[in-house]
Design a protein around this motif. Structure first.
Motif, short mmCIF file in Angstrom:
data_model
loop_
_atom_site.label_atom_id
_atom_site.label_comp_id
_atom_site.label_asym_id
_atom_site.label_seq_id
_atom_site.Cartn_x
_atom_site.Cartn_y
_atom_site.Cartn_z
N UNK A 36 27.66 33.41 64.23
CA UNK A 36 28.33 34.61 63.73
C UNK A 36 27.35 35.73 63.45
N UNK A 37 26.04 35.41 63.53
CA UNK A 37 25.07 36.43 63.14
C UNK A 37 24.93 37.53 64.17
N UNK A 38 24.55 38.70 63.66
CA UNK A 38 24.23 39.80 64.57
C UNK A 38 22.82 39.58 65.11
N UNK A 39 22.51 40.25 66.22
CA UNK A 39 21.23 39.97 66.87
C UNK A 39 20.65 41.25 67.46
N UNK A 40 19.39 41.15 67.88
CA UNK A 40 18.74 42.29 68.51
C UNK A 40 18.66 42.06 70.01
N UNK A 41 18.60 43.15 70.77
CA UNK A 41 18.65 43.04 72.22
C UNK A 41 17.72 44.08 72.82
N UNK A 42 17.02 43.70 73.88
CA UNK A 42 16.03 44.61 74.46
C UNK A 42 16.62 45.94 74.91
N UNK A 43 17.75 45.86 75.59
CA UNK A 43 18.37 47.09 76.10
C UNK A 43 18.78 48.00 74.96
N UNK A 44 19.38 47.41 73.95
CA UNK A 44 19.82 48.22 72.82
C UNK A 44 18.61 48.78 72.07
N UNK A 45 17.54 47.99 72.07
CA UNK A 45 16.29 48.44 71.44
C UNK A 45 15.83 49.75 72.08
N UNK A 46 15.93 49.82 73.41
CA UNK A 46 15.54 51.05 74.12
C UNK A 46 16.39 52.22 73.63
N UNK A 47 17.70 52.00 73.62
CA UNK A 47 18.61 53.07 73.21
C UNK A 47 18.34 53.48 71.77
N UNK A 48 18.18 52.50 70.93
CA UNK A 48 18.04 52.78 69.50
C UNK A 48 16.73 53.49 69.18
N UNK A 49 15.63 52.94 69.70
CA UNK A 49 14.34 53.53 69.37
C UNK A 49 14.20 54.91 70.03
N UNK A 50 14.72 55.03 71.25
CA UNK A 50 14.58 56.29 71.96
C UNK A 50 15.45 57.40 71.41
N UNK A 51 16.65 57.04 70.96
CA UNK A 51 17.61 58.09 70.63
C UNK A 51 18.01 58.14 69.17
N UNK A 52 17.79 57.09 68.42
CA UNK A 52 18.24 57.11 67.04
C UNK A 52 17.09 57.16 66.06
N UNK A 53 15.84 57.06 66.57
CA UNK A 53 14.76 57.00 65.59
C UNK A 53 14.36 58.41 65.18
N UNK A 54 14.01 58.60 63.90
CA UNK A 54 13.70 59.93 63.41
C UNK A 54 12.45 60.52 64.04
N UNK A 55 11.57 59.68 64.53
CA UNK A 55 10.29 60.15 65.02
C UNK A 55 10.18 59.81 66.50
N UNK A 56 11.05 60.43 67.32
CA UNK A 56 11.23 59.90 68.66
C UNK A 56 10.01 60.15 69.55
N UNK A 57 9.27 61.19 69.27
CA UNK A 57 8.07 61.46 70.09
C UNK A 57 7.05 60.32 69.93
N UNK A 58 6.86 59.89 68.66
CA UNK A 58 5.89 58.82 68.42
C UNK A 58 6.42 57.49 68.93
#
Lengths: 405, 527
Positions: B469-491
């Protein structure tokens, strides 16, 4: 919602968004005052000696078929319009759930992607199936097919974070590139005539790779150079600003051009593979017959192979459209996600699929928005299902035809 | 020219070359940026014309909108300057040198530090940095970092114990809630309370140990200063790794590069996913794909065997085949919506009301989780398996089938002993293709259970070990999240490129192995 009560106690409730009569009922006359509870949940009436309360629970009051698919005159607007705006900061917000801007965005994205993909994919398929040594074909085909396996999230990320800022700066050179590429291909046969004697390629088709590919790169660098000089000579070094000043064309960084290229990447291998299959499955004796009658290779390809494989190519394009319509991650990351209706290639848009991905995690289960999003995924499903069915039927017929020939 | 169409032939040839260039260019681009992430560049000391200095890695040169040539510097030190990057006009630069004294520290917060060391204090030994005691100074930091790793191991053990205690406590709470609802046995409740008290006591002991260890780490202090002289105190907790970038030899750089790649593959993410590794995402992706395979393989193979071997070939079967092919063309987000409505709110919600009444209203299975995500992807990839299996079943020659039947084997025996084993490579190809498709898919996962940072892995040491039932992390979503949702996207961009590279490599390896198996198979059947 608007409630109206006449003196004899007839209550009518209308929705301001859909102008639909939601409820009508009668209460005892002789009331002195009435009040409508906030959030449209209840009606209070004051009699001489008591307060009456009428609770009502109207499901999805603002939604009808018309509010979703035709223009609606929303509060505070000059004229009826198609608008998608599902949420806002304030409580007195009127949700605007027209799917038309989203459907428009979906088709716009698919259109530009297909425009980009069709020439490259189909011409490449003709080359690989007709003018290439089988052994070389065995190498090239998997390479292009690898493209199909590239995760769309990678394409979207590259388009949104790498390509979009780049193209922002080199818009004019990018526009020059296809023109120069066509000029190059016009001179290509002559160049080849000269070079032919110095090189010896054993496998047919190798020349396109060994000579064509470097020349394309040179043309690209050349177009960068020419585009930049054009920009600094005629457009004051800023083509985008010039475009805005002269034609009022707004350039968004994430726009349909970016989507066309990125989604083109996703669509090219699909169209390529299916049309290549159709082209190379044309019965051998047709081709041999044509060649034996003295037709050149190109005449055979154009007059014999292409017409007989054209249903297959058509179905390839259909499947490509289906893929482009349903693609989510690329448009989510690189289309800007503004639900506007403008066909300009330099504007962003929002598609049905990206809209679902953005909004469904926040939508209250069972609410109007939630159901509207389910409706939009149903529309997507139907659209792709119909397109794919047509393509599939055409393909099966073509197979039968080939078997009979 | 018209007759032999050489222009048109060259047009097709150029388009073919263009598409090959596009693919290789894209993969090359991702590889270049992805592999470059871990390479330690020299750190420049830039002297400006107004006589101030800046330290930073030179990232790129670009002509900006004012037509000035500008240089982008990664200056790090986010806690000093507020940003990681600075743009400087080329015309303002007096000179660029590479000072060997420059120290680069990777920290657990605020990103990289570039600057100079001042003093170091470790176990009541304190030395102030000067050029003569350089070796001694850095040797001391190195040895204390070694101590740190042994302390970190201890802390890990303690954390595990605390986790266990927490787990037991929550189990006790659950038991208590059940008992108090039934409201029968006062005695039992007091017993539970006693147990709880004991656990809380041991919790306090472990907590104290933890604080002691952290205290040791905190007592080791490194004082550093940036180029302008502003000092900063770093404790051992903060320092992940340090180096002297301009003094590193090629060999040192390579070994640093390799150790960074290893960190990327095996470590947890730091600094809201923009640094560190992606191990939880790799793990989540693999586990999800495994659960999906368990679901999709029997479903797809049995369906294909029925369609190909048992069903009467007629209009209905043809229609079903078209539908199966169509299912492959349905947008993945539609599958996601289906998973959300049917699996999560439908089945998951019912499981919650039936079995997890105690936890309501907070959902157990009624929210996104790895099981629902895997099942959604199983539905998405089932057409791939069906089509591949049918293809390979078809390829089994009629002679073999008839031979088996003629020897008296029943249809089932023929299927089990002859047909399935011969078509096994084909089935495997289908499964690999399905896995490759599932690995790259993100859209349906976003609404069925993927998260940017999962607090605990779906597979761990506590009963029942596999937490579906646990939530999990995924490589593809990691790309989307870090690239587009992170406050410091350039770094964060280098990290996104490396993750994208990893994902592409996985998918390409899977696909090429599928293609290889298929080609072998074709050869075998021809032979």
């Amino acid at each position: 919602m608007i409630t109206s009560i006449d003196e004899s106690g007839n209550v009518l409730i209308h929705s301001t968004t859909s102008s639909k009569e939601l409820l009508s009922f009668k209460i005892n006359d002789g009331f002195l005052k009435t009040a409508f509870a906030t959030k449209d949940r209840a009606l209070l009436t004051l009699d001489k000696n008591k307060i009456n309360r009428f609770n009502f629970d109207i499901k999805h009051p603002e939604t009808t078929f018309e509010t979703i698919f035709s223009k609606v005159w929303y509060e505070g607007f000059d004229r009826p319009e198609y608008i998608w705006q599902s949420s806002s900061g304030s409580d007195e917000f009127e949700p605007k759930l027209s799917l038309i801007p989203l459907i428009f965005g979906t088709l716009k994205g698919a259109f530009y992607a297909i425009i980009f993909a069709i020439p490259i994919a189909i011409l490449a398929a003709i080359c690989v199936s007709q003018f290439m040594h089988p052994k070389l074909k065995g190498v090239i085909k998997p390479i292009i097919e690898v493209m199909a396996a590239l995760p769309s999230v990678v394409l979207g990320f590259l388009a949104g974070l790498w390509l979009a800022p780049k193209i922002d700066k080199i818009l004019l050179p990018i526009a020059c590139f296809p023109i120069l590429l066509i000029i190059l291909t016009i001179y290509m046969p002559k160049i080849w005539e000269r070079v032919k004697h110095f090189v010896n390629f054993k496998k047919e088709g190798m020349n396109y790779l060994i000579i064509g590919a470097p020349l394309i790169i040179i043309v690209f660098i050349l177009s960068l150079f020419i585009g930049n000089s054009l920009e600094s000579i005629f457009f004051n070094s800023d083509f985008n600003a010039w475009m805005y000043e002269s034609f009022q064309i707004q350039y968004d960084q994430r726009n349909a051009l970016i989507i066309g290229i990125a989604m083109g990447f996703a669509v090219i291998p699909i169209i390529f593979t299916i049309s290549e299959d159709a082209l190379s499955n044309v019965p051998e004796h047709l081709i041999s017959g044509s060649l034996a009658l003295g037709a050149t290779k190109w005449q055979t390809a154009l007059k014999i192979v292409f017409p007989s494989a054209s249903p297959g190519i058509f179905s390839a394009v259909m499947i490509g459209i289906g893929r482009a319509v349903g693609e989510t991650m690329i448009v989510l990351m690189a289309a800007g996600n503004t639900p506007i209706m403008d066909f300009s290639i330099f504007n962003g848009f929002r598609t049905l699929s990206a809209n679902i991905a953005v909004e469904i995690p926040e939508a209250p289960v069972g609410g109007t928005l939630y159901r509207t999003l389910f409706l939009s995924s149903f529309i997507l499903f139907c659209f792709t299902f119909i397109i794919n069915s047509i393509a599939e039927v055409i393909r099966i017929r073509l197979k039968k035809k080939y078997a009979e020939l | 020219m018209k007759k032999n169409g050489s222009f048109y032939i060259w047009l097709t040839g150029c388009m073919m070359a263009l598409s090959v260039l596009l693919v290789s260019g894209l993969i090359g681009l991702v590889m270049y940026y992805g592999f470059a992430t871990f390479w330690q560049k020299d750190v420049a000391l830039v002297q400006l014309k107004n006589n101030s200095y800046i330290i930073g890695e030179i990232k790129k040169k670009e002509i900006n909108f004012n037509n000035d040539l500008t240089v982008q510097l990664k200056t790090g030190n986010r806690d000093f300057y507020g940003v990681d990057f600075r743009w400087i006009k080329d015309s303002e630069i007096q000179s660029i040198s590479y000072d060997k004294e420059i120290l680069h520290i990777e920290r657990d917060e605020w990103g990289s530090f570039y600057g100079y060391p001042k003093s170091f204090e470790h176990k009541d030994k304190k030395i102030t940095y000067n050029k003569n005691n350089k070796n001694e100074f850095y040797n001391l930091i190195n040895s204390s970092l070694k101590d740190k790793s042994s302390i970190a191991k201890k802390i890990n053990v303690i954390n595990k114990k605390i986790g266990e205690i927490n787990f037991k406590l929550s189990e006790l709470e659950k038991e208590k809630r059940v008992l108090s609802r039934v409201n029968l046995n006062e005695n039992k409740i007091t017993k539970l309370d006693e147990k709880k008290l004991k656990l809380l006591n041991s919790y306090k002991i472990e907590e104290k140990k933890l604080f002691e260890n952290i205290q040791i780490l905190n007592s080791t202090k490194l004082v550093v200063s940036d180029i302008e002289g502003a000092t900063k105190l770093l404790t051992l907790v903060n320092i992940i790794r340090f180096n002297l970038p301009n003094e590193l030899t090629l060999r040192g750089k390579i070994s640093l590069y390799l150790s960074k790649i290893w960190e990327f593959l095996s470590d947890k993410p730091r600094e809201s996913n923009t640094e560190g590794g992606v191990f939880p995402a790799i793990f989540g992706t693999i586990l999800m794909v495994l659960i999906m395979s368990i679901a999709v393989l029997p479903l797809g193979v049995i369906a294909a065997v029925y369609l190909n071997e048992y069903a009467k070939q007629g209009k209905t079967v043809a229609l079903i085949r078209i539908c199966v092919n169509n299912l492959a063309g349905v947008p993945s987000i539609v599958f996601g919506v289906f998973g959300l409505g049917f699996f999560i709110y439908g089945i998951g919600g019912s499981i919650d009301t039936l079995f997890y009444q105690d936890n309501l209203p907070s959902p157990t299975y009624g929210t996104g989780g790895i099981l629902w995500a895997s099942l959604t992807l199983a539905l998405l990839t089932v057409p791939v398996v069906i089509v591949a299996t049918e293809e390979s079943l078809n390829a089994v020659s009629k002679g073999i089938r008839d031979g088996s039947l003629a020897l008296g084997a029943t249809k089932w025996e023929t299927l089990r002993n002859i047909i399935i084993p011969t078509s096994l490579p084909g089935i495997l190809t289908g499964l690999i293709l399905a896995i490759s498709r599932a690995t790259g898919e993100v859209a349906p996962l976003m609404i069925t259970g993927v998260v940017k940072l999962a607090p605990s892995m779906p597979l761990d040491g506590y009963f029942p070990y596999l937490h579906l039932e646990r939530k999990f992390m995924h490589l593809g979503f990691h790309i989307y999240d870090v690239g587009f949702q992170s406050p410091n996207s350039e770094a964060a961009l280098p990290m996104v490129f490396s993750t994208a590279l990893l994902l592409i490599l996985i998918v390409i390896v899977l696909n090429s192995s599928a293609i290889l198996i298929r080609n072998r198979l074709k050869l075998k059947h021809k032979g």
